[in-house]
Scaffold this motif. Structure first.
Motif, PDB file in Angstrom:
ATOM      1  N   UNK A 308     -46.720 -64.873 -16.513  1.00 62.99           N
ATOM      2  CA  UNK A 308     -48.094 -65.352 -16.367  1.00 62.99           C
ATOM      3  C   UNK A 308     -48.980 -64.885 -17.519  1.00 62.99           C
ATOM      4  N   UNK A 313     -55.183 -67.828 -22.487  1.00 59.29           N
ATOM      5  CA  UNK A 313     -54.198 -67.216 -23.396  1.00 59.29           C
ATOM      6  C   UNK A 313     -52.830 -67.838 -23.139  1.00 59.29           C
ATOM      7  N   UNK A 315     -48.468 -66.653 -23.541  1.00 52.22           N
ATOM      8  CA  UNK A 315     -47.530 -65.606 -23.951  1.00 52.22           C
ATOM      9  C   UNK A 315     -46.438 -66.254 -24.788  1.00 52.22           C
TER      10      UNK A 315
ATOM     11  N   UNK B 153     -47.421 -58.436 -21.570  1.00 48.71           N
ATOM     12  CA  UNK B 153     -47.205 -59.076 -22.866  1.00 48.71           C
ATOM     13  C   UNK B 153     -48.559 -59.261 -23.541  1.00 48.71           C
ATOM     14  N   UNK B 154     -48.562 -59.572 -24.819  1.00 47.15           N
ATOM     15  CA  UNK B 154     -49.810 -59.878 -25.516  1.00 47.15           C
ATOM     16  C   UNK B 154     -50.350 -61.187 -24.936  1.00 47.15           C
ATOM     17  N   UNK B 155     -51.517 -61.136 -24.315  1.00 46.89           N
ATOM     18  CA  UNK B 155     -52.060 -62.301 -23.635  1.00 46.89           C
ATOM     19  C   UNK B 155     -51.563 -62.459 -22.205  1.00 46.89           C
ATOM     20  N   UNK B 156     -50.739 -61.532 -21.753  1.00 43.68           N
ATOM     21  CA  UNK B 156     -50.121 -61.670 -20.439  1.00 43.68           C
ATOM     22  C   UNK B 156     -50.979 -61.128 -19.301  1.00 43.68           C
ATOM     23  N   UNK B 160     -44.569 -56.837 -17.917  1.00 41.04           N
ATOM     24  CA  UNK B 160     -43.305 -57.474 -18.306  1.00 41.04           C
ATOM     25  C   UNK B 160     -42.333 -56.430 -18.868  1.00 41.04           C
TER      26      UNK B 160
END
Lengths: 348, 348
Positions: A308, A313, A315, B153-156, B160
């Motif tokens: 998600x 944004x 991922x 995550x980057x933007x998540x 994760x």
């Protein structure tokens, strides 16, 4: 962009032909310029324009001035069942680095892993080109180099490490590889130059003035700060050291502050820079097995891309942005900045 | 600190004896608990208290519950001239990882480089212990593991990757080694717990709430953010992937989101977690040579430590802070938090 009209686009094939011609005119042998063109196109296709076609202007100059040997005779010495050293003979770094990647793969086919050092080399463009070359051969690849001082240490007041890239790649079962090619500074110096031109403020914690004090003013910037930002820059500085230890110290080559600068008005362009690099290949067949690895990469990437995202944004796996750019540029051509376009005769 | 009086200090020898006893009582074999004690003391001596003596409480529990096999029979399989796989038999991860480091060194003595995967393992403490073990044998060492999801995550918007450490070490010519042992998140979750207790605000860009939105409120924190911060977190996320690719995908072990969580009330403590690790050793003799490497590390570290610092700051090589702590703790003893001290009987 407002200056879109001024940007010239070229097909990869046309760009390759012109790059090859310019490097030939500057005195580079067919083999050495072939490697250079491949590395420049790797970067230009993927949108890493700082390390793409524009570098040809610099390479042509240092070939002409004598810093870079136009007709290098690479010497590959196997030093162990899984190790080798490539002597770049002061030629274009791309030539030695692609040779090192091939040698690392060959060694890994025999021994499970291959580690290859490069000595007496020069600027090799984007580190990711060599990690990807290993991944294209079905193995996990790692490539690094150190470079001349541009980044302060954590807490430091002067440039020490270069922007020292670490590049990792892994085959992903038929898709484009997983590819992480990162500088160990937050941003490259090119971003500073660009922001000076555009009059934009830099992000926080990525650049510093002449005393090492963080600044967002691109015009006041005299050095970069290590990745990790104001509180965790020790991580980026440490990772820059990984590049230096493997590329310079392990190879007996120049450490960052001792290296001749790449560019600049006053810089000696006649003396070879004595750069070192390091390339590693790991054969999945000697661990969980090639099929397990391929299935595992597919499932890892599916999980990652399906994770998600925050509103607005997305991922992405390392490389996903680059592969998207590659598809766009295949369709629309590769944008070439005006100076480089002029140099390559693309404006005529 | 105001609670200094409550902190109990123990000598390394006393702490080792007590850790050994507790692990023996929990059912760990002499060999496997010996490795665990060595790894815990590595961290406790160097000030990495999150990965030090306190973990014994957890290890004793999972040994008793059955997740961790108290009497693992390691199986080492050479899969190439420079590669091997260590099957950890679901024992304490430190046992398998130290064995992997030794095997990597042995392989590198023969082949120049040694790469060893670990399968069917468990939590191995501080990755730096194994990179340092390689450096102590005169080689450049790298060790990594993946771990259960904790970092967006980057933007998540969800955890994760784990905090996935990367550890590098290199011998430094008689001095303590150059040692970089870093999580690929900015901070560990333990810092969040600590800041909750202390009521302190977290640094910017290191933690997020349940939706992945950055927060400085430790109480609202439900996941960590990757190293690199709000704008460059793709670097930390990519590096976390390096740990996952090498430790899990390459070894056919569980990726971070598929891994059983390490701790928590509701967590299954009976089922082995099937963790993978990866260790690499590189012999300088097969590159520039051992003497060149030793002289090079001395000169690199002298240049680094002598680089100008900003007012009130100092510049340090990776590991320098830890070696200073080690000297202080050799003199003053190792501080042990009250819960662990009680568990170890240090309060009696």
């Amino acid at each position: 962009m407002s200056n879109a009209a001024a940007t010239i686009r070229a097909s990869a094939a046309d760009l390759a032909r012109r790059l090859d011609l310019c490097l030939a005119e500057a005195g580079a042998s067919e083999a050495s310029r072939g490697a250079c063109v491949a590395a420049l196109l790797h970067a230009s296709r993927l949108g890493v324009d700082s390390h793409g076609a524009r570098l040809v202007v610099h390479y042509a100059e240092v070939l002409r001035e004598g810093r870079v040997n136009g007709d290098p005779q690479l010497r590959v010495t196997r030093t162990g069942a899984a190790t080798a050293v490539v002597d770049g003979d002061d030629g274009l770094g791309h030539f030695a680095a692609y040779r090192a990647a091939r040698e690392a793969v060959d060694l890994a086919k025999e021994a499970g892993v291959g580690a290859v050092g490069v000595v007496r080399s020069s600027h090799f463009g984007a580190a990711g080109a060599y990690a990807k070359a290993v991944a294209d051969a079905g193995m996990v690849g790692f490539a690094t180099t150190n470079s001349d001082s541009a980044v302060a240490l954590f807490g430091g007041a002067a440039p020490f490490h270069g922007t020292n890239p670490l590049a990792f790649a892994a085959p992903s079962g038929g898709e484009r590889p997983w590819l992480l090619d990162m500088a160990t500074s937050s941003i490259p110096f090119n971003r500073v130059f660009l922001y000076r031109t555009l009059g934009l403020e830099l992000p926080e914690g990525v650049a510093a003035d002449g005393d090492g004090a963080p600044t967002r003013d691109a015009r006041a910037t005299e050095m970069l700060l290590p990745a990790g930002g104001p509180e965790f820059g020790f991580k980026g500085a440490g990772l820059a050291g990984v590049a230096t230890v493997l590329s310079a110290v392990l190879q007996g080559m120049a450490i960052d502050p001792a290296m001749l600068p790449m560019a600049g008005e006053a810089v000696d362009k006649r003396t070879p820079r004595g750069m070192g690099h390091f390339v590693l290949a790991i054969d999945p067949a000697c661990f969980g097995g090639a099929a397990v690895f391929e299935a595992g990469m597919r499932s890892y990437l599916a999980a990652l891309r399906g994770a998600p995202a925050r509103p607005g944004e997305s991922v992405m796996a390392p490389g996903d942005r680059e592969w998207r750019t590659e598809r766009e540029r295949e369709r629309d051509g590769i944008p070439v900045d005006p100076e480089t376009a002029r140099f390559l005769g693309l404006d005529r």
